[in-house]
Design a protein around this motif. Structure first.
Motif, PDB file in Angstrom:
ATOM      1  N   VAL A  54      11.934   9.447   3.771  1.00 36.10           N
ATOM      2  CA  VAL A  54      11.870   9.242   4.940  1.00 36.10           C
ATOM      3  C   VAL A  54      12.369  10.338   5.693  1.00 36.10           C
ATOM      4  O   VAL A  54      13.217  11.335   5.258  1.00 36.10           O
ATOM      5  N   ALA A 101       8.594   7.954  -2.481  1.00 39.02           N
ATOM      6  CA  ALA A 101       8.441   7.880  -1.109  1.00 39.02           C
ATOM      7  C   ALA A 101      10.090   8.349  -0.535  1.00 39.02           C
ATOM      8  O   ALA A 101      10.922   8.376  -1.263  1.00 39.02           O
ATOM      9  N   GLN A 114       6.885  15.643   7.977  1.00 41.00           N
ATOM     10  CA  GLN A 114       6.019  14.411   7.362  1.00 41.00           C
ATOM     11  C   GLN A 114       4.933  15.233   6.757  1.00 41.00           C
ATOM     12  O   GLN A 114       4.522  15.055   5.646  1.00 41.00           O
ATOM     13  N   MET A 132      -1.181   3.567  11.872  1.00 37.94           N
ATOM     14  CA  MET A 132      -0.438   4.848  11.260  1.00 37.94           C
ATOM     15  C   MET A 132      -1.246   6.222  11.344  1.00 37.94           C
ATOM     16  O   MET A 132      -0.349   7.175  11.657  1.00 37.94           O
ATOM     17  N   TYR A 158       7.633   8.557   5.263  1.00 40.77           N
ATOM     18  CA  TYR A 158       7.660   7.766   6.342  1.00 40.77           C
ATOM     19  C   TYR A 158       8.660   8.457   7.387  1.00 40.77           C
ATOM     20  O   TYR A 158       9.583   9.210   7.126  1.00 40.77           O
ATOM     21  N   THR A 159       8.083   8.435   8.655  1.00 41.52           N
ATOM     22  CA  THR A 159       9.026   8.674   9.924  1.00 41.52           C
ATOM     23  C   THR A 159      10.038   7.706  10.348  1.00 41.52           C
ATOM     24  O   THR A 159       9.766   6.595  10.138  1.00 41.52           O
ATOM     25  N   SER A 160      11.102   8.053  11.029  1.00 37.87           N
ATOM     26  CA  SER A 160      12.099   7.299  11.544  1.00 37.87           C
ATOM     27  C   SER A 160      12.741   7.914  12.843  1.00 37.87           C
ATOM     28  O   SER A 160      12.815   9.157  12.768  1.00 37.87           O
ATOM     29  N   ARG A 162       4.945  10.091  -0.751  1.00 34.09           N
ATOM     30  CA  ARG A 162       4.736   9.333   0.572  1.00 34.09           C
ATOM     31  C   ARG A 162       5.801   9.383   1.400  1.00 34.09           C
ATOM     32  O   ARG A 162       6.786   9.144   1.194  1.00 34.09           O
TER      33      ARG A 162
END
Ligand SMILES: NC(=O)c1ccc[n+]([C@@H]2O[C@H](COP(=O)([O-])OP(=O)(O)OC[C@H]3O[C@@H](n4cnc5c(N)ncnc54)[C@H](O)[C@@H]3O)[C@@H](O)[C@H]2O)c1
Ligand SMILES: O=P(O)(O)OC[C@H](O)CO
Length: 322
Positions: A140, A138, A153, A8, A164-166, A162
Motif C-alpha cells: 500500500v 502486494a 504506485q 481502477m 494499492y493507494t490509500s 501489486r
C-alpha cells in the motif's frame, strides 16, 4: 455491471522512467531498488556504509525513498536538511518503527522536516527475501496527497508487485509498525508450541488491540483490516523469515535477547517499537495487554510461560462492547 478496470484505471499518471534516491542499502532498501529498476527507473542507492555522497545521491531526483531503520531516520533528516532536495518531490517512507525520543512515526518526522513535500507511506506484507526472489506480493502507498501516492504506485507496480493507494498514511504506517510487537508474541507462541487455537486467539485479539491504539492515534479502522494491517500481521507472525518473529521464537527457546539479536545481525524493529508503544499507551491510557506482556518479556521482567499465564488469567469480559 461496472468492470474493475473502469474503477481502477488511471491515465493521469505517467509511467516514464524516473530517477530515485533510495536511502538505506539494507534488506528492504535493496529489494525496493530491485523493484524500481525492474520497471526501468534509475536508482541511486545510498547508505552511510557505502562510499557515495548523500548530496550526489539526491541530485536531480524525482522521488526520495527512505528505507533506513528507525534509529537512523531523525539523523538522516537532519543531514538532508543541510542539502538541496529538489522542490516538492514526493518523499516515501518505508520504515516500520517509532522514534524513541519523540514517540512520533517516521512519516511524522519526515513531514516536520520537509513540510513542502508530499509524504507517502509504503507498507504491506513485504518480506524482502521473498520479493528479491521475484515472488508475487502486494503493498500500500498512502498519502494525504493522492497524486503523490499515484506517482509512487507507478514507480513500484509491476506484474510481481501489486501496489494499492490509500488516503490513510497514519493507519497504513501504524499497521506495519505495531504488528512487529505482535510478531514477537507470535514467535513466543510457536516457540512454546502452544498450538493453532492459541495462535489464532493471539492474532485476533492482537488485531483488536492494534485497532484500539491505532485509531486513537489517528488511523482508520478499515485500514487495519487491509494489507498494511491484518495482511502484514499474517505474514510477519507466520514466517521464520521475519526477524521479529525470530526474536520471540528464540526467547521461547530459552535464548537471551542479546543472543537472539546478535544471531539476527540486522534490524528487528519490534524491540524498540515495544518500548515506545508502552510509553504512548501509558501516556494515553490505552490498554494493550498483549504488547504489555511483550514489553515485560523484552525487559527481563517475566518469562515466556508467565506471559502466557498472565494473558489467560485476565479478568473475563465480552469479546466486543456494544
Ligand atoms: N527487510 C524487510 O523485509 C522489510 C520489509 C518492509 C519494511 N522493512 C522496514 O525497513 C526498515 C529497514 O529494514 P531492513 O530490513 O532494510 O534493515 P537492515 O538492518 O537490513 O538495514 C538497515 C539500513 O538502515 C541504515 N541505518 C541504520 N542506522 C542508520 C543511521 N544511524 N543512519 C543512517 N542509516 C542508518 C543501515 O545502514 C542500513 O542501510 C525497517 O524499519 C524495517 O522494519 C523491512
Ligand atoms: O523481518 P521483519 O520482522 O522486520 O518483517 C519484515 C516486514 O515488515 C514484513 O512485512
Amino acid at each position: 455491471m461496472i468492470q474493475d478496470s473502469t474503477i481502477m484505471s488511471d491515465s493521469s499518471v505517467s509511467n516514464e522512467p524516473l530517477t530515485l534516491a533510495i536511502l538505506g542499502a539494507g534488506a528492504w532498501g535493496s529489494a525496493l531498488a530491485q523493484l524500481a529498476r525492474y520497471n526501468g527507473h534509475t536508482v541511486h542507492l545510498w547508505s552511510r556504509r557505502l562510499d557515495n555522497s548523500l548530496a550526489e545521491s539526491i541530485d536531480s531526483i524525482d522521488v526520495l525513498v527512505s528505507a533506513i531503520s528507525m534509529r537512523g531516520v531523525a539523523v538522516t533528516i537532519e543531514q538532508l536538511q543541510t542539502l538541496k532536495l529538489p522542490d516538492k518531490i514526493p518523499i516515501v517512507t518505508a520504515t516500520k518503527g517509532l522514534d524513541p525520543d519523540s514517540t512520533l512515526t517516521p512519516s511524522q518526522l519526515w513531514g516536520m522536516g520537509f513540510s513542502d513535500h508530499p509524504i507517502v507511506v509504503l507498507s504491506g506484507p513485504n518480506l524482502s527475501a521473498e520479493i528479491e526472489q521475484g515472488l508475487p506480493a502486494a503493498t500500500v502507498v498512502a498519502s494525504e496527497d493522492l497524486e503523490a501516492a499515484k506517482i509512487v504506485q507507478q514507480v513500484f507496480a509491476s506484474n510481481r508487485f501489486r501496489v494499492y493507494t490509500s488516503f490513510d498514511p497514519m493507519g497504513t504506517e501504524l499497521g506495519g509498525t505495531l504488528k512487529n510487537v505482535i510478531a514477537i508474541a507470535a514467535g513466543v507462541c510457536d516457540g512454546l508450541q502452544l498450538g493453532t487455537n492459541a495462535k489464532s486467539a493471539l492474532l485476533t485479539r492482537a488485531l483488536t488491540e492494534i485497532i484500539r491504539i491505532g485509531t486513537h492515534l489517528g488511523g482508520k479502522t478499515e485500514t487495519f483490516f487491509g494489507l498494511s494491517g491484518l495482511g502484514d500481521m499474517l505474514t510477519t507472525c507466520n514466517s521464520a523469515l521475519s526477524r521479529n518473529y525470530r526474536v520471540g521464537y528464540g526467547l521461547a527457546k530459552g535464548k537471551t535477547l542479546e543472543q537472539v539479536l546478535t544471531e539476527l545481525g540486522s534490524t528487528a524493529e519490534g524491540v524498540n517499537t515495544t518500548n515506545v508503544l508502552i510509553e504512548i499507551a501509558h501516556r494515553e491510557q490505552i490498554p494493550i495487554p498483549i504488547s504489555w506482556q511483550v514489553y515485560q518479556l523484552l525487559n527481563h521482567q517475566i518469562t515466556p510461560q508467565k506471559a502466557v499465564e498472565a494473558l489467560m488469567e485476565r479478568d473475563l469480559k465480552p469479546e466486543f462492547y456494544r
